[in-house]
Design a protein around this motif. Sequence first.
Motif, short mmCIF file in Angstrom:
data_model
loop_
_atom_site.label_atom_id
_atom_site.label_comp_id
_atom_site.label_asym_id
_atom_site.label_seq_id
_atom_site.Cartn_x
_atom_site.Cartn_y
_atom_site.Cartn_z
N GLU A 64 -102.98 -59.32 23.23
CA GLU A 64 -102.40 -60.04 22.10
C GLU A 64 -100.88 -60.13 22.25
O GLU A 64 -100.26 -61.18 21.98
N GLY A 65 -100.27 -59.03 22.72
CA GLY A 65 -98.83 -59.03 22.93
C GLY A 65 -98.39 -60.01 23.99
O GLY A 65 -97.37 -60.69 23.84
N ARG A 68 -98.49 -63.47 22.63
CA ARG A 68 -97.43 -63.73 21.67
C ARG A 68 -96.05 -63.76 22.31
O ARG A 68 -95.20 -64.61 21.99
N TRP A 69 -95.79 -62.82 23.27
CA TRP A 69 -94.44 -62.62 23.78
C TRP A 69 -94.26 -62.97 25.25
O TRP A 69 -93.13 -62.88 25.76
N VAL A 85 -89.80 -57.39 18.63
CA VAL A 85 -90.85 -56.38 18.72
C VAL A 85 -90.30 -55.07 19.29
O VAL A 85 -90.76 -53.98 18.94
N ARG A 88 -88.76 -53.45 16.28
CA ARG A 88 -89.77 -52.85 15.42
C ARG A 88 -90.29 -51.54 16.01
O ARG A 88 -90.53 -50.57 15.28
N ALA A 273 -94.49 -57.47 25.44
CA ALA A 273 -95.93 -57.30 25.21
C ALA A 273 -96.31 -55.82 25.17
O ALA A 273 -97.18 -55.40 24.40
N HIS A 276 -95.33 -54.44 21.82
CA HIS A 276 -96.33 -54.87 20.84
C HIS A 276 -97.52 -53.92 20.84
O HIS A 276 -97.99 -53.47 19.79
N THR A 280 -99.34 -50.33 18.18
CA THR A 280 -100.73 -49.95 17.90
C THR A 280 -101.00 -48.53 18.37
O THR A 280 -101.71 -47.76 17.69
#
Length: 387
Positions: A64-65, A68-69, A85, A88, A273, A276, A280
């Motif tokens: 998913e990362g 997205r990135w 990210v 974050r 990524a 990201h 999780t």
Amino acid sequence: MTLLSQLRADLADHAGKSLIRRRRTLDTPCGPHAVVDGRQMLAFCSNDYLGLAAHPTLSAAIAEGAARWGAGAGASHLVSGHYAVHERLEARLAEFTGCERALVFSTGYMVNMGIAAALLGRGDAIFADRLNHASLVDGALLSRAEHHRYAHGDTAALSRLLAGSTARRKLIVTDSVFSMDGDIAPLAELLALAEAHDAWLLVDDAHGFGVLGPQGRGALAAAGLAHWRLLLVGTLGKAAGLSGAFVAGHADVIEWLMQTMRTYIFTTGAPPALAHALLTAIDLIERGDALRATLAAHQQQLRGTLRLVQWQRMPSTTPIQPVKIGDNAAAVAAAAALWDDGLWVPAIRPPTVPPGTARLRISLSAAHTEHDVSRLTNALHRIEATP
């Protein structure tokens, strides 16, 4: 003698001392049950303490990362390689460890190579546990500060060294969990000495982060320690199951490190990524009490059932459970015998450990089963008893 022939002679000397290392190649994801060099093996050599490295949630998060990135950061963090990210992730790590701020790196070695040189220089002094990780040793040498090493865990010796020092600035450096022994540094005593002698305290929590303390917040949280003098280093390729590292501490200290650490300034940022997916991973660690309970049960089972006569199970309350054999060749032979039985346990020799203390390094994971641990202890009993 030519350069190449001298190199060959040095390799032969290493071989004669049973110091040659061999890479194994895995054909399966990280986990206790793996295909290694074409063989089905039960592995006790990974630092994947919570069994997250092949966790499907993390695999989905990194995919998913990437979607997205993208695949890479493209530049150093201080040029154009710092993404939202990353920001974050640093905020999440600071909150998780109870620190004001955190700074993310590609590897733990990079963190430890750069901190001392950013804080100290000529005329300053580093006080380091003799069994610290090689990255901490190398970082101390790069700083050009005086490098004092005290006997492992000997706070009385450290106190004497600090009292006798006239250095402008002082830094105490220690692993939290020592990676080849599995024991834990006397962190509260070290912080008390740092306060008494106006020193920084750098704690490399590579093998404690995710495993020790409430919700896996690490060795400092387990000891109930917090202070502006503390610099906490954690790695994200062990219990967190992925890759990378961070340093956390007082906001002003982290700002100074960001401005001055060469290992941060002059390297491409880690892929966004990965950051990201690491968000999780921290969530999984925080919710991982059941995994830590399973890991603790495996440790208790091993300690309760392993009864050695010639070899010595070293005292450890962590997932690192070393068995000291002593002689290099004997340790290699024991590892080979385990390999023949389908168990992958590495033989650790100098310079990783002091001469005369070669050992088998058993690493437990929450992904092991009770049967896996029983199989290991039975094999160790049989091999030790075989002439």
